[in-house]
Scaffold this active site. Structure first.
Site, PDB file in Angstrom:
ATOM      1  N   LYS A 254       0.829  -1.221   0.000  1.00  0.00           N
ATOM      2  CA  LYS A 254       0.000   0.000   0.000  1.00  0.00           C
ATOM      3  C   LYS A 254       0.861   1.267   0.000  1.00  0.00           C
ATOM      4  CE  LYS A 254      -2.965  -0.042   3.387  1.00  0.00           C
ATOM      5  NZ  LYS A 254      -3.905  -0.305   4.501  1.00  0.00           N
TER       6      LYS A 254
ATOM      7  N   LYS B 226       2.636   2.283   2.385  1.00  0.00           N
ATOM      8  CA  LYS B 226       2.477   2.905   3.695  1.00  0.00           C
ATOM      9  C   LYS B 226       3.499   2.273   4.630  1.00  0.00           C
ATOM     10  CE  LYS B 226      -2.008   4.687   4.931  1.00  0.00           C
ATOM     11  NZ  LYS B 226      -3.187   4.544   5.786  1.00  0.00           N
TER      12      LYS B 226
HETATM   13  N1  C2G Z   1     -10.524   7.169   8.865  1.00  0.00           N
HETATM   14  C1  C2G Z   1     -11.526   8.097   9.172  1.00  0.00           C
HETATM   15  N2  C2G Z   1     -11.173   9.357   9.515  1.00  0.00           N
HETATM   16  C2  C2G Z   1      -9.864   9.720   9.583  1.00  0.00           C
HETATM   17  C3  C2G Z   1      -8.852   8.777   9.285  1.00  0.00           C
HETATM   18  C4  C2G Z   1      -9.214   7.490   8.927  1.00  0.00           C
HETATM   19  O1  C2G Z   1     -12.729   7.773   9.122  1.00  0.00           O
HETATM   20  N3  C2G Z   1      -9.548  11.004   9.922  1.00  0.00           N
HETATM   21  C5  C2G Z   1     -10.937   5.817   8.474  1.00  0.00           C
HETATM   22  C6  C2G Z   1     -10.511   5.460   7.055  1.00  0.00           C
HETATM   23  O2  C2G Z   1     -11.449   5.965   6.114  1.00  0.00           O
HETATM   24  C7  C2G Z   1     -10.512   3.935   7.115  1.00  0.00           C
HETATM   25  C8  C2G Z   1     -10.103   3.643   8.575  1.00  0.00           C
HETATM   26  O3  C2G Z   1     -10.312   4.872   9.317  1.00  0.00           O
HETATM   27  O4  C2G Z   1     -11.828   3.428   6.896  1.00  0.00           O
HETATM   28  C9  C2G Z   1      -8.651   3.227   8.708  1.00  0.00           C
HETATM   29  O5  C2G Z   1      -7.857   4.244   8.137  1.00  0.00           O
HETATM   30  P1  C2G Z   1      -6.376   3.831   7.633  1.00  0.00           P
HETATM   31  O6  C2G Z   1      -5.668   3.132   8.735  1.00  0.00           O
HETATM   32  O7  C2G Z   1      -5.765   5.036   6.994  1.00  0.00           O
HETATM   33  O8  C2G Z   1      -6.748   2.748   6.524  1.00  0.00           O
HETATM   34  P2  C2G Z   1      -6.200   2.652   5.019  1.00  0.00           P
HETATM   35  O9  C2G Z   1      -4.734   2.786   5.003  1.00  0.00           O
HETATM   36  O10 C2G Z   1      -7.042   3.569   4.219  1.00  0.00           O
HETATM   37  O11 C2G Z   1      -6.470   1.106   4.680  1.00  0.00           O
HETATM   38  O12 C2G Z   1      -8.175  -2.582   2.250  1.00  0.00           O
HETATM   39  C10 C2G Z   1      -8.478  -1.309   2.800  1.00  0.00           C
HETATM   40  C11 C2G Z   1      -7.234  -0.645   3.336  1.00  0.00           C
HETATM   41  O13 C2G Z   1      -6.519  -1.520   4.184  1.00  0.00           O
HETATM   42  C12 C2G Z   1      -7.616   0.641   4.072  1.00  0.00           C
END
Ligand code: C2G
Length: 128
Positions: free
Chosen positions: A44, A46
């Site tokens: 990803k 990340k």
């Molecule tokens: N999120 C949120 N508000 C934020 C930050 C994050 O609602 N200010 C939500 C994201 O939309 C996501 C969840 O929290 O639904 C987890 O965020 P991340 O850890 O950034 O997830 P991500 O890297 O987007 O991974 O297969 C799907 C991926 O693994 C998603």
């Protein structure tokens, strides 16, 4: 029992994550969170501060979370929705539309992303 699943890295856990998990849990009775492994985070593009094991430990301590499983690849979602008898797949709306292919297997809910907080913002602010 109505089962919910959501996916993410959940690094440097913050109140935006908590709001997502809280609202996801409110949609049912049981919430499974699939946390991206360190290897999948590399796919990803990340890099999490906390290891998968520590992110899992933190998520398992939350009252909204009933089960934590690893997210190893993009392609596992359909298999997991079936294996865990998931009723609702939930993601923040920054992912809106990306997972609509799951609609043959479960309901899909994209929740409003919480503005004003993100893991990358925390990292940037701490570097000032
Ligand atoms: N999120 C949120 N508000 C934020 C930050 C994050 O609602 N200010 C939500 C994201 O939309 C996501 C969840 O929290 O639904 C987890 O965020 P991340 O850890 O950034 O997830 P991500 O890297 O987007 O991974 O297969 C799907 C991926 O693994 C998603």
């Amino acid at each position: 029992m109505k089962k919910i699943i959501t996916y993410g890295t959940f690094d440097l856990l913050h109140w935006g994550h908590i709001r997502l998990l809280e609202r996801a849990k409110q949609l049912g009775d049981h919430l499974t969170v699939a946390i991206s492994t360190d290897e999948f985070n590399r796919i990803k593009h990340k890099e999490a501060y906390h290891s998968y094991a520590h992110r899992k430990y933190i998520l398992e301590a939350l009252k909204y979370v009933d089960e934590v499983i690893p997210e190893n690849e993009w392609e596992q979602k359909i298999k997991e929705v079936k294996r865990h008898n998931i009723d609702v797949f939930v993601m923040g709306d920054d992912w809106k539309g990306e997972f609509d292919f799951l609609s043959d297997h479960c309901d899909i809910v994209y929740l409003n992303r919480t503005e004003g907080i993100s893991t990358s913002q925390i990292k940037n602010d701490l570097m000032k």
